[in-house]
Write a protein that holds these residues in place. Sequence first.
Motif, PDB file in Angstrom:
ATOM      1  N   ALA A 308      -3.679  67.184  18.183  1.00 15.77           N
ATOM      2  CA  ALA A 308      -4.584  67.966  17.339  1.00 15.77           C
ATOM      3  C   ALA A 308      -5.142  69.188  18.065  1.00 15.77           C
ATOM      4  O   ALA A 308      -5.614  70.122  17.430  1.00 15.77           O
ATOM      5  CB  ALA A 308      -5.724  67.087  16.856  1.00 15.77           C
ATOM      6  N   HIS A 309      -5.091  69.199  19.374  1.00 15.58           N
ATOM      7  CA  HIS A 309      -5.692  70.282  20.148  1.00 15.58           C
ATOM      8  C   HIS A 309      -4.664  71.286  20.662  1.00 15.58           C
ATOM      9  O   HIS A 309      -5.003  72.172  21.435  1.00 15.58           O
ATOM     10  CB  HIS A 309      -6.475  69.703  21.326  1.00 15.58           C
ATOM     11  N   LEU A 310      -3.396  71.143  20.222  1.00 12.30           N
ATOM     12  CA  LEU A 310      -2.337  72.019  20.707  1.00 12.30           C
ATOM     13  C   LEU A 310      -1.665  72.744  19.546  1.00 12.30           C
ATOM     14  O   LEU A 310      -1.512  72.181  18.461  1.00 12.30           O
ATOM     15  CB  LEU A 310      -1.281  71.195  21.457  1.00 12.30           C
ATOM     16  N   ASP A 311      -1.254  73.993  19.803  1.00 10.69           N
ATOM     17  CA  ASP A 311      -0.461  74.678  18.789  1.00 10.69           C
ATOM     18  C   ASP A 311       0.953  74.084  18.801  1.00 10.69           C
ATOM     19  O   ASP A 311       1.310  73.279  19.673  1.00 10.69           O
ATOM     20  CB  ASP A 311      -0.442  76.189  19.030  1.00 10.69           C
ATOM     21  N   ALA A 312       1.755  74.479  17.824  1.00 12.41           N
ATOM     22  CA  ALA A 312       3.070  73.853  17.657  1.00 12.41           C
ATOM     23  C   ALA A 312       3.958  74.035  18.881  1.00 12.41           C
ATOM     24  O   ALA A 312       4.706  73.124  19.267  1.00 12.41           O
ATOM     25  CB  ALA A 312       3.751  74.427  16.415  1.00 12.41           C
ATOM     26  N   THR A 313       3.872  75.207  19.517  1.00 10.03           N
ATOM     27  CA  THR A 313       4.727  75.478  20.677  1.00 10.03           C
ATOM     28  C   THR A 313       4.371  74.578  21.848  1.00 10.03           C
ATOM     29  O   THR A 313       5.245  73.943  22.464  1.00 10.03           O
ATOM     30  CB  THR A 313       4.593  76.951  21.105  1.00 10.03           C
ATOM     31  N   ARG A 314       3.068  74.496  22.146  1.00 11.45           N
ATOM     32  CA  ARG A 314       2.658  73.643  23.267  1.00 11.45           C
ATOM     33  C   ARG A 314       2.852  72.163  22.939  1.00 11.45           C
ATOM     34  O   ARG A 314       3.129  71.357  23.818  1.00 11.45           O
ATOM     35  CB  ARG A 314       1.189  73.906  23.616  1.00 11.45           C
ATOM     36  N   ARG A 315       2.693  71.822  21.665  1.00 12.61           N
ATOM     37  CA  ARG A 315       2.898  70.444  21.262  1.00 12.61           C
ATOM     38  C   ARG A 315       4.348  70.037  21.501  1.00 12.61           C
ATOM     39  O   ARG A 315       4.618  68.965  22.064  1.00 12.61           O
ATOM     40  CB  ARG A 315       2.541  70.296  19.783  1.00 12.61           C
ATOM     41  N   ALA A 316       5.269  70.906  21.107  1.00 15.32           N
ATOM     42  CA  ALA A 316       6.691  70.625  21.333  1.00 15.32           C
ATOM     43  C   ALA A 316       6.989  70.552  22.825  1.00 15.32           C
ATOM     44  O   ALA A 316       7.775  69.702  23.266  1.00 15.32           O
ATOM     45  CB  ALA A 316       7.542  71.702  20.665  1.00 15.32           C
ATOM     46  N   ALA A 317       6.356  71.425  23.604  1.00  8.20           N
ATOM     47  CA  ALA A 317       6.575  71.423  25.055  1.00  8.20           C
ATOM     48  C   ALA A 317       6.076  70.117  25.672  1.00  8.20           C
ATOM     49  O   ALA A 317       6.722  69.555  26.568  1.00  8.20           O
ATOM     50  CB  ALA A 317       5.864  72.611  25.687  1.00  8.20           C
ATOM     51  N   LEU A 318       4.938  69.630  25.196  1.00  9.36           N
ATOM     52  CA  LEU A 318       4.413  68.368  25.707  1.00  9.36           C
ATOM     53  C   LEU A 318       5.373  67.223  25.404  1.00  9.36           C
ATOM     54  O   LEU A 318       5.684  66.410  26.289  1.00  9.36           O
ATOM     55  CB  LEU A 318       3.045  68.075  25.072  1.00  9.36           C
ATOM     56  N   TYR A 319       5.866  67.158  24.182  1.00  9.91           N
ATOM     57  CA  TYR A 319       6.780  66.090  23.805  1.00  9.91           C
ATOM     58  C   TYR A 319       8.074  66.171  24.625  1.00  9.91           C
ATOM     59  O   TYR A 319       8.614  65.145  25.049  1.00  9.91           O
ATOM     60  CB  TYR A 319       7.102  66.151  22.317  1.00  9.91           C
ATOM     61  N   ASP A 320       8.555  67.394  24.835  1.00  9.21           N
ATOM     62  CA  ASP A 320       9.779  67.562  25.638  1.00  9.21           C
ATOM     63  C   ASP A 320       9.568  67.058  27.058  1.00  9.21           C
ATOM     64  O   ASP A 320      10.442  66.407  27.640  1.00  9.21           O
ATOM     65  CB  ASP A 320      10.196  69.038  25.668  1.00  9.21           C
ATOM     66  N   GLU A 321       8.393  67.348  27.630  1.00  4.12           N
ATOM     67  CA  GLU A 321       8.123  66.915  29.003  1.00  4.12           C
ATOM     68  C   GLU A 321       8.010  65.403  29.084  1.00  4.12           C
ATOM     69  O   GLU A 321       8.494  64.782  30.038  1.00  4.12           O
ATOM     70  CB  GLU A 321       6.853  67.585  29.535  1.00  4.12           C
ATOM     71  N   ILE A 322       7.362  64.789  28.110  1.00  4.54           N
ATOM     72  CA  ILE A 322       7.224  63.331  28.104  1.00  4.54           C
ATOM     73  C   ILE A 322       8.598  62.667  28.006  1.00  4.54           C
ATOM     74  O   ILE A 322       8.896  61.709  28.731  1.00  4.54           O
ATOM     75  CB  ILE A 322       6.321  62.882  26.947  1.00  4.54           C
ATOM     76  N   CYS A 323       9.435  63.181  27.122  1.00  7.13           N
ATOM     77  CA  CYS A 323      10.766  62.606  26.953  1.00  7.13           C
ATOM     78  C   CYS A 323      11.639  62.840  28.179  1.00  7.13           C
ATOM     79  O   CYS A 323      12.399  61.952  28.590  1.00  7.13           O
ATOM     80  CB  CYS A 323      11.437  63.175  25.703  1.00  7.13           C
ATOM     81  N   ALA A 324      11.552  64.025  28.768  1.00  4.07           N
ATOM     82  CA  ALA A 324      12.322  64.307  29.987  1.00  4.07           C
ATOM     83  C   ALA A 324      11.888  63.396  31.126  1.00  4.07           C
ATOM     84  O   ALA A 324      12.711  62.975  31.953  1.00  4.07           O
ATOM     85  CB  ALA A 324      12.156  65.774  30.379  1.00  4.07           C
ATOM     86  N   LEU A 325      10.613  63.109  31.176  1.00  7.72           N
ATOM     87  CA  LEU A 325      10.071  62.227  32.210  1.00  7.72           C
ATOM     88  C   LEU A 325      10.521  60.780  31.996  1.00  7.72           C
ATOM     89  O   LEU A 325      10.624  60.005  32.950  1.00  7.72           O
ATOM     90  CB  LEU A 325       8.543  62.318  32.186  1.00  7.72           C
ATOM     91  N   GLY A 326      10.780  60.422  30.750  1.00  8.48           N
ATOM     92  CA  GLY A 326      11.167  59.048  30.447  1.00  8.48           C
ATOM     93  C   GLY A 326       9.996  58.095  30.371  1.00  8.48           C
ATOM     94  O   GLY A 326      10.147  56.888  30.556  1.00  8.48           O
ATOM     95  N   ALA A 327       8.810  58.638  30.075  1.00  5.18           N
ATOM     96  CA  ALA A 327       7.603  57.808  30.036  1.00  5.18           C
ATOM     97  C   ALA A 327       7.418  57.191  28.657  1.00  5.18           C
ATOM     98  O   ALA A 327       7.688  57.825  27.633  1.00  5.18           O
ATOM     99  CB  ALA A 327       6.384  58.649  30.385  1.00  5.18           C
ATOM    100  N   GLN A 328       6.935  55.957  28.646  1.00  5.84           N
ATOM    101  CA  GLN A 328       6.500  55.344  27.396  1.00  5.84           C
ATOM    102  C   GLN A 328       5.069  55.840  27.151  1.00  5.84           C
ATOM    103  O   GLN A 328       4.130  55.407  27.807  1.00  5.84           O
ATOM    104  CB  GLN A 328       6.538  53.823  27.475  1.00  5.84           C
ATOM    105  N   ALA A 329       4.925  56.773  26.245  1.00  3.46           N
ATOM    106  CA  ALA A 329       3.632  57.377  25.941  1.00  3.46           C
ATOM    107  C   ALA A 329       3.167  56.909  24.570  1.00  3.46           C
ATOM    108  O   ALA A 329       3.947  56.911  23.609  1.00  3.46           O
ATOM    109  CB  ALA A 329       3.725  58.899  25.974  1.00  3.46           C
ATOM    110  N   PHE A 330       1.914  56.511  24.484  1.00  4.78           N
ATOM    111  CA  PHE A 330       1.309  56.134  23.213  1.00  4.78           C
ATOM    112  C   PHE A 330       0.375  57.263  22.802  1.00  4.78           C
ATOM    113  O   PHE A 330      -0.604  57.558  23.499  1.00  4.78           O
ATOM    114  CB  PHE A 330       0.541  54.821  23.354  1.00  4.78           C
ATOM    115  N   MET A 331       0.709  57.917  21.682  1.00  7.17           N
ATOM    116  CA  MET A 331      -0.033  59.093  21.241  1.00  7.17           C
ATOM    117  C   MET A 331      -0.610  58.848  19.855  1.00  7.17           C
ATOM    118  O   MET A 331       0.069  58.284  18.990  1.00  7.17           O
ATOM    119  CB  MET A 331       0.891  60.318  21.215  1.00  7.17           C
TER     120      MET A 331
END
Length: 366
Positions: A308-331
């Motif tokens: 909710a605190h990120l624009d679409a570009t940064r939101r997509a970047a965050l998701y890409d980083e989490i997936c690249a990291l391979g972390a199980q993230a609960f959002m």
Amino acid sequence: MTGLALSELALSHFRSHKRAVLELDARPMAIYGPNGAGKTNIIEAISLLSPGRGLRRAGADDLARRPESLGWKITAILQSLHQVHELETWAEAGSPRQLRIDGKSAPQTALGRIARVLWLVPSMDRLWIEGAEGRRRFLDRATLSFEPTHADAVLTYEKAMRERNRLLKDMVRDPHWYAAIEAQMVEAATQITANRNRAIDELAAAQAAAVTAFPTATLTLTYADPLPDDLQSALEAHRNRDMAAGRTLLGPHRADLDAVFADKDINARDCSTGEQKALLISLILANARALAQDFGAPPILLLDEVAAHLDATRRAALYDEICALGAQAFMTGTGPELFTELGSRAQYAEVTETHGLSSVERKDIK
């Protein structure tokens, strides 16, 4: 499943959930639903699978579902590197929290040896502009993720300091009463400071090595009064001053974490709200990257209302980083549209609430 991930989570009489069971895989999980439905309660339960009082720092009795107040229980199956562990933590009404790992009673510090859990919640958004205590707690959580024994050192130091403070308030002047207590404080303080400095170094290295959409923060450990090389002598020399104050004024409990937005050379407290949030996310991601190297697997991430605190570009970047990291993230978020950029890379659950009772349902979203 490999690495570090939950494959099952069950809540009983926890907060607004009378009964909730989630079957999980190692992908990130998006949990959505209206405000107040009970989304944060789920990730709070996961935070209690790490040492400490969880992301809300609540007492054991405060976690029980009302109006029953029968106590509560959390069970989970955790894949930790090459081992699978059964975790149970609970508290009966009026009793302290208990823990079993693989059917055997264990201290909370044992969780730090098999799991790493990091979180970012909305209450942390004011981290850079409020008091030093919150920043110190943030640093200690990061430090604990690298060094599980850090909690023991902090508890030892705080217990000894409380004893010293009682002597100060009682105006005890006999040096023999102080010597052993101050020696214990100094030994613990040395370990605390070394652990914190190591964490800062790990975070700095992880930020420097990454290409990311989030800004880099330069971190420094500072003190209300400079921490002397010879803390033992300083505590002795400051007894009269501390006696006048009624408390210990020198030591790692007076530390602060200073952060600077590196590209702009601006202190975090002077940055915009969006920049402060981005710096926090950057540090959580850096912590996760460093842990992936140090522990052998990325940590479990708990990100409450982060989208909710990120624009679409940064939101997509965050998701890409989490997936690249391979972390199980609960959002968590109010609606599935906040997680559009994740697509099939994530698993989904909807939380609803009726008359104070929360329900969780897995959803299949393409």
